[in-house]
Structures are given as C-alpha cells and as structure tokens.
Design a protein around this motif. Structure first.
Motif, short mmCIF file in Angstrom:
data_model
loop_
_atom_site.label_atom_id
_atom_site.label_comp_id
_atom_site.label_asym_id
_atom_site.label_seq_id
_atom_site.Cartn_x
_atom_site.Cartn_y
_atom_site.Cartn_z
N THR B 206 0.83 -1.22 0.00
CA THR B 206 0.00 0.00 0.00
C THR B 206 0.87 1.27 0.00
OG1 THR B 206 -0.10 0.06 2.42
CG2 THR B 206 -1.89 -1.09 1.30
N TYR B 207 0.26 2.32 -0.52
CA TYR B 207 0.88 3.65 -0.48
C TYR B 207 1.08 4.07 0.97
CZ TYR B 207 1.45 8.70 -1.05
OH TYR B 207 1.93 9.98 -1.01
N TYR B 425 -8.72 -5.91 4.97
CA TYR B 425 -7.84 -5.46 6.05
C TYR B 425 -6.64 -4.67 5.51
CZ TYR B 425 -4.15 -8.89 5.17
OH TYR B 425 -3.11 -9.61 4.62
N LEU B 426 -6.43 -4.77 4.18
CA LEU B 426 -5.30 -4.04 3.58
C LEU B 426 -5.78 -2.93 2.66
CD1 LEU B 426 -2.60 -6.55 2.28
CD2 LEU B 426 -2.27 -4.72 3.94
N TYR B 437 -3.09 4.14 -5.85
CA TYR B 437 -1.70 3.88 -5.49
C TYR B 437 -1.54 2.68 -4.54
CZ TYR B 437 -0.61 8.14 -7.95
OH TYR B 437 -0.48 9.07 -8.95
N ASP B 438 -2.66 2.10 -4.14
CA ASP B 438 -2.56 0.85 -3.38
C ASP B 438 -2.50 -0.30 -4.37
OD1 ASP B 438 -2.57 2.16 -1.01
OD2 ASP B 438 -4.51 1.38 -0.32
N ARG B 448 5.24 -7.65 -0.42
CA ARG B 448 6.14 -7.68 -1.57
C ARG B 448 7.35 -6.83 -1.24
NH1 ARG B 448 6.07 -4.92 -6.69
NH2 ARG B 448 4.19 -3.81 -6.08
N HIS B 449 8.54 -7.39 -1.46
CA HIS B 449 9.80 -6.71 -1.16
C HIS B 449 9.94 -5.48 -2.05
CE1 HIS B 449 14.30 -6.39 -1.01
NE2 HIS B 449 14.06 -6.70 0.25
#
Lengths: 585, 585
Positions: B206-207, B425-426, B437-438, B448-449
């Motif tokens: 997420t942003y 939840y995200l 932007y999410d 994610r790295h």
C-alpha cells in the motif's frame, strides 16, 4: 559508439540538475570534466585544482551548493587520511566509483556518507519525539519533487539528497508507535545481516554461487522443523517471497502429492479438487487457487466461531458435501493466527479430520508461527506437528526484516519432484561437489533472493530464548491493552475474552455515538469513525494502527503488537491518541 | 514468564560460545551481567568498571579474545567521541542495541563495525589479486564451523565474526573475473540503495506504508514501458521476485484475458490451452505451466535455427496443429536473449503470427531487455513494442543488485482484475488518499519486497546513457572474446558468427583431443573437459564461467559478460586460465 571512459558522456544536463548555482570558471570546467569517467575526469580536474592525487576531494574550492557535504571527521591530522573528509560530491558521478581506476577512495567516502544518512534514520526511528510518518498525498509527493528518469546522469550529491528525501517520507516501521502491520520493528542485527546480504549480492539457486547461504538455509529450516515437532527436524522447505507464495507452494505440493500427473497433464487430467479454509483465513489461499487453475469457487470457506476459529462440524460437513458431489477434497488449510482476530484454529482436531479423509493438512502459521518459540504460548499451535506443510513468516512475529517467509514440508523430496525442470545450464549433473546442495530446482523461482541470513544471524545473536522473550513481551503488551480498554468508557470489544495472539480488535465510540440506540444509523456512523481517526493519525503522524470491517462487523481497529520497541507507555499513548483524535466525531 | 529486562536470560551458555578464554573475575561477572538487557546489564557492568555512562565501551579492560575489535578511529581527541572507538563487543549482546535504553551508542558502533567489514569486502571484490571464490566442499564448510542455532545468545563479537566468516566463503560476484551467471557485478549506487531499502524495511502493498517506493515503482515502470515503445508509456506492470515469476505472471494474465472465468472456475471450465516457446527458451515457462495447472505437456517447444532463434514456420505449423486438435493456443513466449546462446527470436514476425491467430504475445527479455537502453543494439528487440507483455530483469544486463525483475503489461487493469481478492484489512475502500496507489492487490504476493529503489537510484546516477555505455561496453567485450578465440588453436565455436548478445559459447579442446577424429570417443572425452576445467577453476578460485550441454552439443563453456568491472585484460586472463587449467586434459 564510444565506450565509457572515452568521453561518452554528453556535457549538457537535460534536466538542469547538473547546473550549480553561479559556478566559477574552474569549478564549472571541473564539473564538466567530472562527467568523464574516473580516470580522465579526475586528471582534468586535478589540473584545475593542482592536486594530482585527490582532485575530487578539493580542499580549497567552495562547494557549489549549500547542501554540499562537510567533513564529518573530527581528526586533527593534516592531511586527513579519513576517507570521508572534504569530499565534494557535486563533482563526483557514479562513474568515479569502483570499479573506476582510483575509485576506492571516493567509493569508501560515498558509501560512508550513505551509511551516515542511514544511521541517522535508524536513531530517529526509535525516537518517540519524531513522527512515525510525514504524510503527503500522492499528488503532493509527485509534484513536490522531480522523480522522473532522464538520459543524463546526476552527480553524487544529488544521489545523496535522493537518499535523504526518500527517508524523509518513509514510514518509520521501527518506530515504537508503529503498529500498522503484522511486520513492525527494526532489528539491528537483522538490519546488519540484510546489509551484508545486499553486499554479497548473490542468488540461492546453487551451492556454487551461495555456499554459506545454502548451508545456512539447510541449518535454519531444519531447526524450524525441529521446533514444529517433526522427528529429528526431517522434511523439506524453502524460503519464499512471502506468506502468500508459501501458501501457494503448499497448495501446489498437496495437489502434486495426490495427482502427480497434474505436472505434465494439467488440471484437465484430474477431478475437481476442493480446498477448505476458514472464512477468517488469509486471502492468499483464494489467490493461490486462482493462479493454480483450481479456481476460487473450489476454495470452501468454513464458518468460524465468534472468536474466529474454524468450526469443526462445518468443516466435516463441507468435506462430506464435496465428496458427495464427486469432488476431491485435497487440502485443508488451518490458520494459526488469523490476520484480523489472531485466532488459532483447533489444529489437533483438524488433523484428526484430515487423517480421517486423507486430506493434506496445511497450517498457515505465517503470523502465529512465532509463538512456537515461546514455552508459554506454543500450546496454541498444538497439533502443528501433524501438519503436512506449514507456512511460518519470521518477518512477522519474530521481527526479522522483510522478507523472510518459510514453507516447511514434512515429506522430503516432494518439492523437488513437484517443481524440478532439470535446467542443464544451472544444475549440471557432472559438478565436482555434492549436488544435493543445489536446491534451486525445488523452487518455483529460478533466481531466488537470499532471505535466510538475517534470520540466522538474529537467531545466533538472540538465541531461541531471545525470540521467546520478545514474543512473550508482545503478548503481555496485548493483554495490557486488552485489560485497559475492555471496561473503559467509549470502547467496545469486537470479540470477548483475552486475545490469543497480539491482535486486539475494538471499536472506539466517540461521545456523540454513545447515547444512540444500536440501530442502522449508529452502525453507519460508527463505520466512519475508525477511517476518520486513522486519517487524522496519519496526518498528525504520531502513531499508526490498522482498521477494517469483517463480515457483519463495521470498521474496527485491529491493534497488533510485534514491535520490539513498544512499551506500556506506547500502548497508553495509542489510547490517548485515539481519544484525542476521535472525541469530536 | 518474565519479560525482557527483568533477568530473563539464563546465565549458562549451552553451546559454550559465551565462554571467554580464562576470564578475569570482573570480566566474567561483566559478561554475565551483559546477558541482562541493556539497562540492567550496563549498570552492573558499569559498577565493575567504574564508568556509569559507558560501561560497555570499557577503556581499561583487556578484551577477552584476540579477535576483539580495536579502535579504528585515528583521532587524537581524549576522550574520543567517535562512536566506534574502544568498544568491546565481547561484552555486548543484541539486547544492548536499540531499542534498548542507552542503546544508541553501542548500536552506532556495532553498525559502523559491520559497515567496515562490508567496505573491506567491497574493496576486495574489485581487487584482481584476490580470489573470486575460496572454495570448500559442503562437508568441509559444515564441519569447519558450528553453524547450528542454539537456545542461548551469542555476544556481538561473535556476531561480527560470523559476518566475516560468511563473507570469507562468499563468491565475490562483483569481482572483475566473475562471469558465472547472467547477473554479475556490484554497482556502488545500487548497493547503497539496497542498504537504504533494508533500513526502510517496508512492504510494497500500500501507499500508506511505502509512499515513495510506490511512486518510484510507478515512475520506473512507466519509463520502462516508454522504452519498450508503448505509446506514452501506458500499460501496467510490477516488480516481481525474479524472471521465472514474471514469466508466470504473463502466462496467468494471458489465460485470464482469454478466459476470465478461469479465476473462479479453474482450468476445468476452459478448453485445453497451449503455449508456445522455443526449445532454447528458459525453463520457467514449463515451470509456470506446471504450477498454473496448464501442464508441461501443453507447452510446445518450437525448433530453433543453428543460432538459437525460433523457426517461424515451425511455430505456425505447431499452432495450426494445436488448433486442428481442438486445443486453444493462448500464448507465444518469444525470447529476447536466450539463456545459453543469447539469441533473439524474430519478434516482428512472431508478432505477425500472434496477430493472425489472436494469441497473446509475451517476450521474455529477462536477459536481453537491457539492450533496449542502447541505441546501437536495441534493433535486436524490434517488434517488442507489439508484445502484450514483457519480462525484463534489470538485475541481469543492467547490473542492478539482486533481485530486480519487472513484468510489463500493455493493457492496463488486467493484472488487477486477474489477481485481486479485495482483502479488506489491507485495501480499505474508505481511506483518505487516492486508492489507485494501493497497488498490492494486482500482485500474486501479499507482502512484496521493495525492489525498485536500487534501479531508480542507479538510473538517476547513471542516466539512460550510463546504462547504454555499460551495455555497449559489455557487448564490445564479448565481440573481443569472440574475435580472439574464433581462429585460435584449441577452440571451437558452438555456433558461427558474431554473438548477438554477450553470450560466447565455445569448446576448449585440449591438445590430446585435437588429434582425434570427430567420433563418439572424442565427444565423450570432450564432454568432460569443461566440467574438469570448471572444477579446477573453482578450486584455484581465479575466475568463474559456466558450462552446459545443449541438445546434441556436449558440455561447452558459455561465457557471458554483464560485469561492469570486466576489461579486455580480464577476457585475456580467462583464456589463459582455461588453457592453463585444461592443457593436460
């Protein structure tokens, strides 16, 4: 076309970034010269500044920008031999760094300068007087800076400024008041290990190019399997890029175990497969099923009780239902630590059902796996030793830097059979060492990032008892929060009873809503409270905590504690902050 | 159970690692005391050493081991204020570091110490007088050190030694004579960026928690799409954990585009799908097909010409064949830069065929994508602009540290529709910022790295023209090697003609084989030459290059050049070394 080192660089700077403020003649020439690669650029510059050895580190000239680095070394030796003294980064480019000739000194100075920026950030991260986040809307951030990529290079001063700017707007995920995700905190040994991993810059596919890391993965996965309770730590496993991929691996391997022909023939060759997981489980199970060609309709969501645990009678009923339809139940994914409630499915009973119906038992302990390190709390995962596979993310509850997720498999060799493709350019069979350490072919990936070293080094530094102490402390803090708010005016718990994990789910009810009847209008207004408080929280930057709706429950806060920096005072602060930001709603 | 800071640590050291050699009484007590967390430990230690403020950095005591760190600072100030002066790490544990009270100073000293170890390694990496690899067999390495994980913590001196040991046996992937993989070299700006990424320790979903990184991913992917040639850089994309996963994404999205119902219904609801790729393509296409439930039998390998390029007539013939059987061709994966030969499939003609038969065109440019940065070489990818998706790994030819792989998609929104699961939840829909932007829900992963920052910062530092210069230089070096060996005694080229990429494939034929007829026996002996030379190379540690068989060709060397440190002299060295190590075979 010219190669580097022969004047390839264009002198102009398309984005204007290379243009110093009112440059003097020598300085301007020098800056142009520096756009050549190290050797030539340095020599040209040296002619202008009269120092044949250290032209870039000019001692007499003024830096062209107010932001130029000053000497940070406090030694009194002249000339100073400290690498970072008096380097003017405005005159240096990436081409002056190693492997450039004479690149050693500017490289050491530059990397040390970066390190200073990082160390400042680290110290600030733990300082409660700093903000967790300096929030800007996407449009603001996009307009405030020029992030675009251009044809021309920027000088190292600009590069250092980008590092500072990036960190200025970063979320301080190590801040004692950052509670927004399951992964929080910044472990110093883990950080050091991650820096080392970056520096070693290698790939996990073969022993040949990652000998120590491959051995450490072997040692660490074995230890994790021992802790799960598989005899002698036997079995298999891999560090994968996150819990979602680990869960997908489990589904992939379970399918292969039952129908190995699926590898060549695809899903067309097998009956309809059904997976079961609770309605509170992680969305990655559905994501995996969609990817693997199983389809999300074939993931049956089992009902949960009011605490978020899978209801066993519903599980058995749905398994029977699937079988009656002629479908093949192939996987039950029990959750050990659900994302929102932190609930632990009853693993022993799930294991009995899986045994009865011959179904692969997976345990998604991405979030709850850490509790296995605690003698006090590991009973919550009783039965995990009967699983066929386990997802366990040390980057969550154990505080390992991102990413670090393990998939552990009880049966050895299955991953290899399932995924191997025998690429002869990587996994040559006539190498001179023991090929069992070339583990890359059991992965879905080809190249694979080194994720093990930070966990291994933290484990050496803390010992198992160090992880235990951390986990026990986080659970104690969650209980502390629960005890404060369960009877506090203005709070309602989403579910009753002491939390099993560190998840504490609650509504904050502002004074204006406390007088209302529990009807649609109140629910509608209550659903807007958490998002409003969260938005204010981010704008004031003081703390961060997550919220979401779940089922028929409107938006509530989900507090989770995995942050080693958090104390009782930070919990108190969170409550005060929620009330400060929400009392007028 | 006690929480940390209240004497939780056990005094004993189960693995003996905490036992200094002949400790004096005060020192022994201090070491015990240090097993408490920072505050208490420091105070106890301070009582013994008489310094209430800086107990851990004892000035008078002898270090307990010969390996204890000495002050590295050369300043003459007394007392020295430099953070790393005179710290005795044998008395410190992870619990003395931040977030411990008074943890700032030991933390800065410890991290600086780690940094010194890393900087030494960096400098050595570029030093031709050091070995590329200090090779030990797995058993030797396992026996030589105790890598096991124990209950008890180790002190920071031991942790620092582990860092040194790990790097001692690491492959110097930045060494000018390391040519073993497609990813070689160690870029200093990329390394700095990766250290920063580790320090920011966040997640791309997420942003909210990765504002700058999310924006930089947006900017960078758009730029890469512009370079591919999609109008205005429009489209979609993601940084994924490696080229194999990027290729799997392409397959997943292509399938979804044609049969969106596969997401819910699985492969059972769709006809048999067939993918086409060349026999020289990367094994990840088959790996992906196996995982996605398509099955490896449904990946048709198209014949290649003698240079490793897909033969178009065979592609069209196999497409028609599949259609006649009632199967559905859904994907052609052309390769731009094959792994072994470095061949570029004829993309324009492949695009025509894909258009004619309405098949998704994917280009696996994991290895060759970098050539798009070069005005001199980008014609080799002509037609890539007509692809529906492209895999491009900046961690290969562009020298970005591992991992950095992008999947670019021409149609916007498809990734999102294909992969999204709407986890509330995200990806809360009532956040206060622009939700576009999410980007996390378009990923297969959940967490994610952050892989983008090192590419973005390197791009700023080098400019597009810097990448161009690097790529042109590597190709020039490959041509240099080709020109040397094509007519040199004892060498046979695997395929004729100048290499299109930096892959130079050849046999070294030792004198004893040069006199033999070209029969079975010679081939059998020739097949053992490259493995033998490679084994000797690793044991002497002077250089590393890969070998493999391919089709009916027995083991040959595959030289690839992506290493920015390599020079003509290093190419000369490689040839000399092959001859030195192989002449007696």
């Amino acid at each position: 076309m010219a190669s580097p080192g022969s004047g390839f660089w264009s002198f102009g700077s398309e984005d204007g970034s290379g243009d110093p403020e009112n440059p003097g003649t020598a300085r301007a020439w020098c800056q142009v010269a520096q756009k050549f690669t190290g050797g030539i650029g340095n020599k040209l510059c040296a002619l202008l500044y009269g120092d044949a050895e250290k032209p870039a580190e000019s001692s007499g000239s003024q830096p062209p920008r107010a932001t130029s680095r000053k000497a940070a070394c406090s030694c009194n030796q002249k000339p100073c031999s400290c690498p970072k003294a008096e380097v003017n980064y405005a005159f240096l480019h990436a081409t002056d760094l190693l492997p450039a000739c004479d690149g050693e000194r500017p490289t050491l100075a530059f990397l040390q300068e970066v390190m200073d920026i990082l160390l400042q950030y680290v110290v600030k991260s733990f300082d409660r007087s700093t903000k967790v986040i300096d929030f800007h809307y996407p449009n603001e951030l996009l307009q405030e800076y020029n992030w675009e990529l251009a044809d021309q290079p920027q000088n190292l001063e600009e590069i250092l400024m980008h590092c500072q700017t990036t960190l200025k707007y970063a979320i301080k995920t190590g801040h004692p008041r950052y509670f927004n995700q399951l992964s929080t905190g910044l472990d110093m040994v883990g950080l050091a290990a991650d820096w080392l991993t970056s520096t070693a810059n290698t790939n996990m596919f073969t022993y040949e190019i990652a000998p120590v890391f491959v051995l450490l993965e072997y040692v660490t996965l074995k230890k994790m399997r021992e802790i799960i309770g598989w005899p002698g730590g036997s079995g298999d496993g891999i560090f994968s890029p996150g819990g979602a991929i680990s869960n997908m691996y489990a589904m992939l391997i379970a399918r292969f175990k039952m129908f190995p022909e699926v590898k060549e023939k695809g899903m067309a060759a097998v009956p309809r497969l059904i997976a079961f997981t609770s309605e509170h489980s992680h969305f990655s199970l559905k994501k995996g099923a969609a990817a693997l060609g199983i389809g999300t309709d074939s993931v049956i969501l089992i009902k949960c009780d009011e605490r978020g645990k899978m209801i066993l009678s519903d599980l058995e009923r749905r398994i029977l239902e699937a079988k009656q339809k002629g479908f093949v139940p192939f996987l039950v994914s029990a959750t050990a630590g659900t994302t929102v409630y932190g609930a632990f499915d009853p693993l022993l009973a799930v294991a009995d059902i899986c045994k009865k119906y011959k179904i692969w038992m997976h345990v998604d302990a991405a979030w709850g796996g850490g509790l296995l390190m605690s003698r006090k709390h590991k009973w919550k995962l009783s039965g995990v030793e009967r699983a066929n596979s386990v997802t366990w993310n040390p980057h969550k509850m154990m505080g390992v830097p991102l990413q670090c997720s393990a998939l552990l498999v009880r049966e050895e060799g299955l991953m290899q059979s399932c995924n191997q493709m025998h690429a002869s350019y990587l996994f040559q069979q006539d190498k001179h060492y023991d090929l069992s350490y070339d583990t890359g072919d059991k992965a879905l990936q080809c190249g694979r990032h080194v994720d093990v070293f930070k966990l291994w080094l933290m484990w050496r530094a803390k010992g198992t008892i160090g992880f235990e102490a951390h986990i026990d402390k986080c659970l104690e803090l969650a209980e502390y929060l629960y005890n404060i708010i369960k009877n506090r005016e203005g709070y309602e718990m989403v579910f009753d009873g002491k939390p099993q994990h560190t998840n504490v789910c609650f509504w904050y009810v502002p004074p204006s809503l406390r007088v209302l009847d529990n009807n649609e209008e109140r629910l509608s207004r209550l659903s807007k409270v958490a998002p409003m408080i969260k938005a204010r929280m981010m704008e004031s930057g003081t703390t961060m905590v997550s919220y979401q709706p779940l089922g028929d429950k409107v938006n509530f806060f989900r507090m989770v504690i995995s942050n080693p920096a958090a104390t009782h005072q930070d919990i108190d602060f969170l409550i005060e902050e929620i009330e400060r930001l929400g009392q007028d709603l």
